[in-house]
Design a protein around this motif. Sequence first.
Motif, PDB file in Angstrom:
ATOM      1  N   ASP A  38       0.935  -1.202  -0.195  1.00 63.91           N
ATOM      2  CA  ASP A  38      -0.109  -0.036   0.023  1.00 63.91           C
ATOM      3  C   ASP A  38       0.925   1.317  -0.015  1.00 63.91           C
ATOM      4  O   ASP A  38       0.723   2.233  -0.882  1.00 63.91           O
ATOM      5  N   LEU A  39       1.803   1.221   1.077  1.00 65.61           N
ATOM      6  CA  LEU A  39       2.690   2.658   0.917  1.00 65.61           C
ATOM      7  C   LEU A  39       3.966   1.858   1.409  1.00 65.61           C
ATOM      8  O   LEU A  39       4.217   1.133   2.122  1.00 65.61           O
ATOM      9  N   ILE A  40       4.758   3.002   0.528  1.00 64.53           N
ATOM     10  CA  ILE A  40       6.309   2.650   0.992  1.00 64.53           C
ATOM     11  C   ILE A  40       6.982   4.002   1.786  1.00 64.53           C
ATOM     12  O   ILE A  40       6.676   5.187   0.564  1.00 64.53           O
ATOM     13  N   MET A  41       7.358   4.224   2.720  1.00 62.82           N
ATOM     14  CA  MET A  41       7.783   5.525   3.325  1.00 62.82           C
ATOM     15  C   MET A  41       9.036   5.464   4.015  1.00 62.82           C
ATOM     16  O   MET A  41       9.552   4.399   4.568  1.00 62.82           O
ATOM     17  N   LYS A  42       9.697   6.685   3.960  1.00 64.05           N
ATOM     18  CA  LYS A  42      10.922   6.755   4.682  1.00 64.05           C
ATOM     19  C   LYS A  42      10.780   7.241   6.160  1.00 64.05           C
ATOM     20  O   LYS A  42       9.928   8.368   6.139  1.00 64.05           O
ATOM     21  N   TYR A  43      11.411   6.700   7.073  1.00 63.63           N
ATOM     22  CA  TYR A  43      11.458   7.448   8.531  1.00 63.63           C
ATOM     23  C   TYR A  43      12.673   7.148   9.329  1.00 63.63           C
ATOM     24  O   TYR A  43      12.972   5.855   9.376  1.00 63.63           O
ATOM     25  N   LYS A  44      13.467   8.297   9.471  1.00 64.11           N
ATOM     26  CA  LYS A  44      14.734   8.107   9.911  1.00 64.11           C
ATOM     27  C   LYS A  44      15.544   7.090   9.270  1.00 64.11           C
ATOM     28  O   LYS A  44      15.665   7.441   8.016  1.00 64.11           O
ATOM     29  N   LYS A  45      15.975   6.134   9.845  1.00 65.61           N
ATOM     30  CA  LYS A  45      17.001   5.005   9.199  1.00 65.61           C
ATOM     31  C   LYS A  45      16.013   3.752   8.417  1.00 65.61           C
ATOM     32  O   LYS A  45      16.757   2.903   8.190  1.00 65.61           O
ATOM     33  N   PHE A  46      15.004   3.897   8.444  1.00 66.32           N
ATOM     34  CA  PHE A  46      13.960   2.848   7.983  1.00 66.32           C
ATOM     35  C   PHE A  46      13.207   3.326   6.593  1.00 66.32           C
ATOM     36  O   PHE A  46      12.830   4.296   6.329  1.00 66.32           O
ATOM     37  N   ILE A  47      12.915   2.038   5.906  1.00 61.06           N
ATOM     38  CA  ILE A  47      12.291   2.060   4.527  1.00 61.06           C
ATOM     39  C   ILE A  47      11.041   1.289   5.215  1.00 61.06           C
ATOM     40  O   ILE A  47      11.220   0.207   5.624  1.00 61.06           O
ATOM     41  N   CYS A  48      10.065   1.903   5.332  1.00 61.73           N
ATOM     42  CA  CYS A  48       8.803   1.146   5.854  1.00 61.73           C
ATOM     43  C   CYS A  48       7.700   0.678   4.509  1.00 61.73           C
ATOM     44  O   CYS A  48       7.408   1.374   3.964  1.00 61.73           O
ATOM     45  N   LEU A  83      13.335  -3.899  -3.027  1.00 60.15           N
ATOM     46  CA  LEU A  83      14.625  -3.338  -2.745  1.00 60.15           C
ATOM     47  C   LEU A  83      15.626  -3.837  -3.710  1.00 60.15           C
ATOM     48  O   LEU A  83      16.685  -3.229  -3.865  1.00 60.15           O
ATOM     49  N   ALA A  84      15.330  -4.871  -4.397  1.00 59.42           N
ATOM     50  CA  ALA A  84      16.409  -5.527  -5.492  1.00 59.42           C
ATOM     51  C   ALA A  84      16.402  -4.525  -6.615  1.00 59.42           C
ATOM     52  O   ALA A  84      17.542  -4.165  -7.229  1.00 59.42           O
ATOM     53  N   ASN A  85      15.384  -3.698  -6.841  1.00 57.65           N
ATOM     54  CA  ASN A  85      15.547  -2.790  -7.947  1.00 57.65           C
ATOM     55  C   ASN A  85      15.580  -1.399  -7.283  1.00 57.65           C
ATOM     56  O   ASN A  85      15.672  -0.528  -8.430  1.00 57.65           O
ATOM     57  N   ASN A  86      15.790  -1.047  -6.165  1.00 57.04           N
ATOM     58  CA  ASN A  86      15.827   0.287  -5.574  1.00 57.04           C
ATOM     59  C   ASN A  86      16.767   0.254  -4.442  1.00 57.04           C
ATOM     60  O   ASN A  86      16.489   0.045  -3.394  1.00 57.04           O
ATOM     61  N   GLU A  87      18.206   0.448  -4.874  1.00 62.73           N
ATOM     62  CA  GLU A  87      19.202   0.458  -3.767  1.00 62.73           C
ATOM     63  C   GLU A  87      18.823   1.451  -2.719  1.00 62.73           C
ATOM     64  O   GLU A  87      18.621   2.510  -3.032  1.00 62.73           O
ATOM     65  N   THR A  88      19.216   1.144  -1.460  1.00 72.21           N
ATOM     66  CA  THR A  88      18.911   2.075  -0.459  1.00 72.21           C
ATOM     67  C   THR A  88      19.732   1.289   0.974  1.00 72.21           C
ATOM     68  O   THR A  88      20.234   0.108   0.789  1.00 72.21           O
ATOM     69  N   ASP A  89      20.282   2.197   1.784  1.00 71.89           N
ATOM     70  CA  ASP A  89      20.886   1.902   2.787  1.00 71.89           C
ATOM     71  C   ASP A  89      20.151   1.883   4.182  1.00 71.89           C
ATOM     72  O   ASP A  89      20.368   1.598   5.325  1.00 71.89           O
ATOM     73  N   LEU A  90      18.780   2.003   3.889  1.00 73.25           N
ATOM     74  CA  LEU A  90      17.711   2.120   4.845  1.00 73.25           C
ATOM     75  C   LEU A  90      17.317   0.783   5.263  1.00 73.25           C
ATOM     76  O   LEU A  90      17.385  -0.210   4.672  1.00 73.25           O
ATOM     77  N   GLN A  91      17.034   0.628   6.589  1.00 74.83           N
ATOM     78  CA  GLN A  91      16.475  -0.895   7.191  1.00 74.83           C
ATOM     79  C   GLN A  91      15.190  -1.169   6.866  1.00 74.83           C
ATOM     80  O   GLN A  91      14.141  -0.240   7.293  1.00 74.83           O
ATOM     81  N   PRO A  92      14.695  -2.072   6.179  1.00 73.11           N
ATOM     82  CA  PRO A  92      13.510  -2.564   6.014  1.00 73.11           C
ATOM     83  C   PRO A  92      12.599  -2.647   7.102  1.00 73.11           C
ATOM     84  O   PRO A  92      13.214  -3.425   8.041  1.00 73.11           O
TER      85      PRO A  92
END
Length: 119
Positions: A38-48, A83-92
Amino acid sequence: MNTNSKGKLWEMAAVKYLKKKRYKLIEANYTTRFGEIDLIMKYKKFICFIEVKQRDVNSFASPAEYVTPAKQKKIITAAQIYLANNETDLQPRFDVIEIYTSDNEINSIKHLENAFDLL
């Protein structure tokens, strides 16, 4: 209003609620052939990766209880593809937003952080 339109309304309400908590929207309704997020959001060190569920206040079960293990597996698979298609250092992290309504009006919103883990 059909169910899909109502779902979008609840998702928009969830985005508004989370933005007040300083979450940043990355994407809504991310869809793969294995499932949807439904939603992918960033919060601090997380990708939610967030599932939004609505139920009437008089429902016998909480909205989160409708995020079954099968649904969780689909969300996790879709998140892995994202995550395989969108590189990130954020913690899922996997969250659930519970929206409680009465006569299709929002009574309350509850945010369950880290509602489930990788299976």
